[in-house]
Write a protein that holds these residues in place. Structure first.
Motif, PDB file in Angstrom:
ATOM      1  N   GLN A   1      44.112 -10.412  79.146  1.00 26.27           N
ATOM      2  CA  GLN A   1      43.668 -11.506  78.288  1.00 26.27           C
ATOM      3  C   GLN A   1      44.816 -12.159  77.533  1.00 26.27           C
ATOM      4  O   GLN A   1      44.880 -13.387  77.422  1.00 26.27           O
ATOM      5  N   THR A   2      45.715 -11.354  76.979  1.00 28.64           N
ATOM      6  CA  THR A   2      46.805 -11.935  76.194  1.00 28.64           C
ATOM      7  C   THR A   2      47.721 -12.791  77.058  1.00 28.64           C
ATOM      8  O   THR A   2      48.317 -13.759  76.569  1.00 28.64           O
ATOM      9  N   PHE A   3      47.835 -12.456  78.341  1.00 27.98           N
ATOM     10  CA  PHE A   3      48.590 -13.317  79.261  1.00 27.98           C
ATOM     11  C   PHE A   3      47.945 -14.688  79.356  1.00 27.98           C
ATOM     12  O   PHE A   3      48.609 -15.724  79.220  1.00 27.98           O
ATOM     13  N   ALA A   4      46.624 -14.720  79.586  1.00 25.35           N
ATOM     14  CA  ALA A   4      45.925 -15.989  79.742  1.00 25.35           C
ATOM     15  C   ALA A   4      45.904 -16.795  78.451  1.00 25.35           C
ATOM     16  O   ALA A   4      46.019 -18.021  78.464  1.00 25.35           O
ATOM     17  N   VAL A   5      45.768 -16.113  77.321  1.00 28.57           N
ATOM     18  CA  VAL A   5      45.770 -16.797  76.029  1.00 28.57           C
ATOM     19  C   VAL A   5      47.128 -17.444  75.781  1.00 28.57           C
ATOM     20  O   VAL A   5      47.225 -18.616  75.381  1.00 28.57           O
TER      21      VAL A   5
ATOM     22  N   VAL B   1      39.186 -32.200  78.331  1.00 27.34           N
ATOM     23  CA  VAL B   1      38.025 -31.305  78.348  1.00 27.34           C
ATOM     24  C   VAL B   1      38.065 -30.406  79.577  1.00 27.34           C
ATOM     25  O   VAL B   1      37.789 -29.201  79.497  1.00 27.34           O
ATOM     26  N   ALA B   2      38.429 -30.991  80.717  1.00 28.06           N
ATOM     27  CA  ALA B   2      38.496 -30.202  81.950  1.00 28.06           C
ATOM     28  C   ALA B   2      39.564 -29.112  81.853  1.00 28.06           C
ATOM     29  O   ALA B   2      39.339 -27.969  82.282  1.00 28.06           O
ATOM     30  N   LEU B   3      40.720 -29.450  81.285  1.00 30.38           N
ATOM     31  CA  LEU B   3      41.788 -28.459  81.146  1.00 30.38           C
ATOM     32  C   LEU B   3      41.393 -27.352  80.171  1.00 30.38           C
ATOM     33  O   LEU B   3      41.672 -26.168  80.407  1.00 30.38           O
ATOM     34  N   ILE B   4      40.751 -27.730  79.081  1.00 30.90           N
ATOM     35  CA  ILE B   4      40.298 -26.724  78.101  1.00 30.90           C
ATOM     36  C   ILE B   4      39.301 -25.770  78.751  1.00 30.90           C
ATOM     37  O   ILE B   4      39.389 -24.546  78.598  1.00 30.90           O
ATOM     38  N   ALA B   5      38.344 -26.320  79.498  1.00 27.51           N
ATOM     39  CA  ALA B   5      37.349 -25.478  80.178  1.00 27.51           C
ATOM     40  C   ALA B   5      38.013 -24.605  81.238  1.00 27.51           C
ATOM     41  O   ALA B   5      37.647 -23.422  81.405  1.00 27.51           O
ATOM     42  N   LEU B   6      38.985 -25.164  81.949  1.00 26.80           N
ATOM     43  CA  LEU B   6      39.676 -24.401  82.996  1.00 26.80           C
ATOM     44  C   LEU B   6      40.394 -23.190  82.426  1.00 26.80           C
ATOM     45  O   LEU B   6      40.299 -22.076  82.957  1.00 26.80           O
ATOM     46  N   PHE B   7      41.095 -23.379  81.311  1.00 24.89           N
ATOM     47  CA  PHE B   7      41.843 -22.263  80.745  1.00 24.89           C
ATOM     48  C   PHE B   7      40.925 -21.280  80.024  1.00 24.89           C
ATOM     49  O   PHE B   7      41.230 -20.081  79.959  1.00 24.89           O
ATOM     50  N   ALA B   8      39.806 -21.744  79.492  1.00 24.91           N
ATOM     51  CA  ALA B   8      38.814 -20.809  78.952  1.00 24.91           C
ATOM     52  C   ALA B   8      38.287 -19.910  80.064  1.00 24.91           C
ATOM     53  O   ALA B   8      38.108 -18.699  79.884  1.00 24.91           O
ATOM     54  N   ALA B   9      38.054 -20.514  81.237  1.00 28.45           N
ATOM     55  CA  ALA B   9      37.599 -19.732  82.386  1.00 28.45           C
ATOM     56  C   ALA B   9      38.677 -18.757  82.855  1.00 28.45           C
ATOM     57  O   ALA B   9      38.373 -17.632  83.277  1.00 28.45           O
TER      58      ALA B   9
ATOM     59  N   LEU C   1      41.750 -24.756  71.458  1.00 30.73           N
ATOM     60  CA  LEU C   1      40.362 -25.062  71.836  1.00 30.73           C
ATOM     61  C   LEU C   1      39.919 -24.264  73.070  1.00 30.73           C
ATOM     62  O   LEU C   1      38.758 -23.853  73.159  1.00 30.73           O
ATOM     63  N   ALA C   2      40.843 -24.037  74.005  1.00 29.04           N
ATOM     64  CA  ALA C   2      40.490 -23.245  75.190  1.00 29.04           C
ATOM     65  C   ALA C   2      40.156 -21.804  74.803  1.00 29.04           C
ATOM     66  O   ALA C   2      39.144 -21.242  75.253  1.00 29.04           O
ATOM     67  N   ALA C   3      41.001 -21.207  73.962  1.00 30.60           N
ATOM     68  CA  ALA C   3      40.735 -19.839  73.523  1.00 30.60           C
ATOM     69  C   ALA C   3      39.495 -19.775  72.644  1.00 30.60           C
ATOM     70  O   ALA C   3      38.709 -18.825  72.718  1.00 30.60           O
ATOM     71  N   LEU C   4      39.308 -20.785  71.802  1.00 28.14           N
ATOM     72  CA  LEU C   4      38.117 -20.817  70.947  1.00 28.14           C
ATOM     73  C   LEU C   4      36.848 -20.948  71.781  1.00 28.14           C
ATOM     74  O   LEU C   4      35.835 -20.290  71.489  1.00 28.14           O
ATOM     75  N   LEU C   5      36.894 -21.781  72.803  1.00 22.93           N
ATOM     76  CA  LEU C   5      35.732 -21.922  73.689  1.00 22.93           C
ATOM     77  C   LEU C   5      35.386 -20.590  74.336  1.00 22.93           C
ATOM     78  O   LEU C   5      34.202 -20.215  74.428  1.00 22.93           O
ATOM     79  N   TYR C   6      36.401 -19.862  74.774  1.00 21.14           N
ATOM     80  CA  TYR C   6      36.174 -18.541  75.367  1.00 21.14           C
ATOM     81  C   TYR C   6      35.504 -17.602  74.371  1.00 21.14           C
ATOM     82  O   TYR C   6      34.515 -16.930  74.694  1.00 21.14           O
ATOM     83  N   VAL C   7      36.022 -17.548  73.150  1.00 19.57           N
ATOM     84  CA  VAL C   7      35.474 -16.643  72.131  1.00 19.57           C
ATOM     85  C   VAL C   7      34.043 -17.028  71.782  1.00 19.57           C
ATOM     86  O   VAL C   7      33.150 -16.169  71.712  1.00 19.57           O
ATOM     87  N   VAL C   8      33.797 -18.308  71.568  1.00 14.71           N
ATOM     88  CA  VAL C   8      32.447 -18.764  71.197  1.00 14.71           C
ATOM     89  C   VAL C   8      31.457 -18.487  72.323  1.00 14.71           C
ATOM     90  O   VAL C   8      30.325 -18.033  72.078  1.00 14.71           O
ATOM     91  N   ALA C   9      31.865 -18.752  73.566  1.00 15.81           N
ATOM     92  CA  ALA C   9      30.969 -18.499  74.698  1.00 15.81           C
ATOM     93  C   ALA C   9      30.646 -17.018  74.811  1.00 15.81           C
ATOM     94  O   ALA C   9      29.496 -16.638  75.094  1.00 15.81           O
ATOM     95  N   GLY C  10      31.636 -16.164  74.583  1.00 18.72           N
ATOM     96  CA  GLY C  10      31.385 -14.727  74.643  1.00 18.72           C
ATOM     97  C   GLY C  10      30.473 -14.257  73.524  1.00 18.72           C
ATOM     98  O   GLY C  10      29.544 -13.468  73.754  1.00 18.72           O
ATOM     99  N   LEU C  11      30.695 -14.749  72.310  1.00 19.06           N
ATOM    100  CA  LEU C  11      29.849 -14.353  71.186  1.00 19.06           C
ATOM    101  C   LEU C  11      28.434 -14.909  71.332  1.00 19.06           C
ATOM    102  O   LEU C  11      27.477 -14.345  70.789  1.00 19.06           O
TER     103      LEU C  11
END
Length: 214
Positions: free
Chosen positions: A61-65, A31-39, A79-89
């Motif tokens: 963005q494409t670099f980080a993804v 969970v921590a890694l997913i949140a870190l990469f979403a950030a 999940l990291a990229a999905l968390l980013y998209v969901v948080a933005g939406l």
């Protein structure tokens, strides 16, 4: 008569099973890694973009993804990229230019944004299948994985999104715009490979091990 050396069946069984063992992972660490990469994706989105007069700016963005998928593997990268998209939406101003909310779906970047989780998943899926013993090939293979994910998902979905959201823009016109991003994506994919290989050399158990039955 010289006695035959004793064998330990249980030890032999353990050795035979070694290629298919997968290290235990802490859910909290995942969970921590997913949140870190979403950030990280959000941070790259909020860095100043390069505006070249096109409907879609050039960002990191494409670099980080790609890095999320290459470092974390398919599932956690997705999940990291999905968390980013969901948080933005959901309204957080973490898309390019500080945009956020469902209104982004009506903009020209919609296809690229929705492609991010799929691109991260594909990058991770391919990287997980790179032979771990072929260190000399790691950088070019990770580079090819990140680039392939972009051309399978990010660019096609981005082209369709622009064609749907920019008035009077055809698919052919959107394709010509998207071509402008290709050289930059190649550079970013190479950067993904350099960073990901360095991370995996430092933390070899970070990338999920692929099960084999050989």
């Amino acid at each position: 008569m010289t006695p035959m050396p004793e064998t330990n069946p249980s030890a032999a069984a353990v050795d035979a099973a070694a290629p298919i063992r997968v290290a235990h992972r802490s859910p909290a660490a995942d969970v921590a890694l997913i949140a870190l990469f979403a950030a990280l994706i959000a941070a790259c989105a909020l860095l100043p973009a390069i505006n070249v007069g096109l409907p879609v700016p050039i960002t990191l963005q494409t670099f980080a993804v790609g890095l999320a998928g290459a470092v974390l593997g398919a599932r956690r990268g997705f999940l990291a990229a999905l968390l980013y998209v969901v948080a933005g939406l959901a309204g957080l101003p973490i898309f390019s230019g500080g945009a956020g909310g469902l209104g982004v779906l009506a903009g020209p970047t919609v296809g690229y944004i929705l492609a991010f989780p799929l691109a991260a998943w594909m990058t991770g899926f391919l990287v997980e299948r790179i032979p771990r013993e072929r260190v000399a090939l790691s950088v070019p293979l990770v580079f090819a994985s990140a680039l392939a994910a972009n051309f399978l998902f990010t660019h096609p979905m981005g082209i369709v999104g622009m064609a749907l959201r920019v008035p009077d823009l055809t698919l052919a016109g959107a394709f010509r715009i998207d071509v402008v991003f290709w050289p930059g994506d190649a550079v970013k994919s190479f950067a993904v490979a350099i960073v990901a290989v360095a991370v995996h050399r430092a933390f070899p158990s970070l990338l999920p091990a692929r099960r084999t039955t050989d």
